[in-house]
Write a protein that holds these residues in place. Sequence first.
Motif, PDB file in Angstrom:
ATOM      1  N   SER A   1      30.155  43.810  21.980  1.00  0.00           N
ATOM      2  CA  SER A   1      30.808  42.817  22.841  1.00  0.00           C
ATOM      3  C   SER A   1      32.318  42.972  22.840  1.00  0.00           C
ATOM      4  CB  SER A   1      30.442  41.402  22.382  1.00  0.00           C
ATOM      5  OG  SER A   1      31.019  41.119  21.110  1.00  0.00           O
TER       6      SER A   1
ATOM      7  N   ILE B   1      24.530  40.549  30.410  1.00  0.00           N
ATOM      8  CA  ILE B   1      24.808  41.913  29.970  1.00  0.00           C
ATOM      9  C   ILE B   1      23.873  42.866  30.714  1.00  0.00           C
ATOM     10  CG2 ILE B   1      24.834  43.505  28.008  1.00  0.00           C
ATOM     11  CD1 ILE B   1      25.313  41.072  26.215  1.00  0.00           C
TER      12      ILE B   1
ATOM     13  N   ARG C   1      32.524  45.659  25.426  1.00  0.00           N
ATOM     14  CA  ARG C   1      31.491  45.431  26.447  1.00  0.00           C
ATOM     15  C   ARG C   1      30.926  46.753  26.971  1.00  0.00           C
ATOM     16  NH1 ARG C   1      34.245  40.499  29.975  1.00  0.00           N
ATOM     17  NH2 ARG C   1      34.796  39.196  28.176  1.00  0.00           N
TER      18      ARG C   1
ATOM     19  N   ARG D   1      26.720  34.743  28.757  1.00  0.00           N
ATOM     20  CA  ARG D   1      27.214  35.978  29.363  1.00  0.00           C
ATOM     21  C   ARG D   1      26.024  36.878  29.704  1.00  0.00           C
ATOM     22  NH1 ARG D   1      31.851  38.628  29.756  1.00  0.00           N
ATOM     23  NH2 ARG D   1      32.904  37.150  28.352  1.00  0.00           N
TER      24      ARG D   1
END
Length: 402
Positions: free
Chosen positions: A212, A171, A215, A169
């Motif tokens: 997370s 970020i 987020r 993922r």
Amino acid sequence: MFRLRAPGKKPITITTPTTSTSASNFLYWSPESSPTAVSSPTAMDPIIWSNLPNHILDHILSFLPFKTLVSLRSTSKHLRSLILSPTFLSDHSFSLPSFLLLSHPQAFQSFPLFDPNLISWRTLPLPRSLSLTCASSLLSSSHGLLCFSVSPSSASSLSVFNPLTRSSRSIKFPFYPFPFELLSLVAFPDSYRIFTISSSSSTSRSVCLYDSGDRSWRIFGGVDQVLPRGFNQDGVFYNGSLYFVRSEPFLLVSVNLDDGKWTTATGDGVFPAEDEITFARLVTDPEKKILYMVGGIGSNGICRSIKIYEFKRETESWIEAETLPDIVCRKFTSVCYHNYEHVYCLWHKEMICVCCYNWPEILFFHVGRRTWHWVPKCPSLPEKWSCGFRWFSLVPSLSASV
């Protein structure tokens, strides 16, 4: 053999071959090397599959090879929750090994892995999205997850990657430009957090926390009062907070990862007054929830011995637990050239690892056996190696979600 089809998704062929793929081998498997599906599989009605009781599904899944289980996670939310449930993971052991991972400027597309149990080396290939980014760098690891700093041509970001499931993922930073330091990844059973200090302003710095779960980033102040500029030792997670230690003067500080508040532990009894600390590094045993410190003891800034201390939270005091043998201490202090800023420590499976940025070997203390050992130099390193050795603990986890 049968074919499983979820609504609107490509079907997955499930077979039970005579030779299964172990979880250990899957860590070095890439999707491009997956064998092609067997032709003309037997189709299974999706309605029948979706109505099967959980205990029957559990029994069917227990016969599947590890690669197929990983593929099934994306088929449906129900299968994902079943495969990642603590009951299924505990009942069906995959014999996952753990490794010490070496990051080095001369390793671009893969990482050397050292298996302390087998005393052997392996290789972890990077996904194409990371290996093709020359500015990628590994910053932190926690419970099977790796955190990279990625700097493509557009804008910098972070990437959290699970090597076992090959999932990642991206970020985005809370603002740009985003100069940062002391980044730590802290993983929990169902989420993770990222701690870092941003120095976007020349007058003050801020603590930035990423969660997370939602987020999002949160920003807190107060770091300049406890950690001086130029402090370069990463924190360790203990009792809900991230702990840092300073040696001159000796000071133990922590920041709560929920509210960003700092706490200082100081005063009489925190550390034996007769010992002069030349350097101090923290490690924590996450299973037993014990905080350790590796301390260099000496005078006039020269380390004469290295000791391990255990922190007693009730009395906020350190109890001496182990002393490094003199002959081993002399070797370690010689390889780091008495530049203790290059010394860092980490915890890995009952081992306290003492490392140096300019030396390719690891000195570790096995807490259970109370013995000291050296991890040998990686055979894949070139003969003329430079500094920049970063070691990380990698404990692969199927349930660690990005």
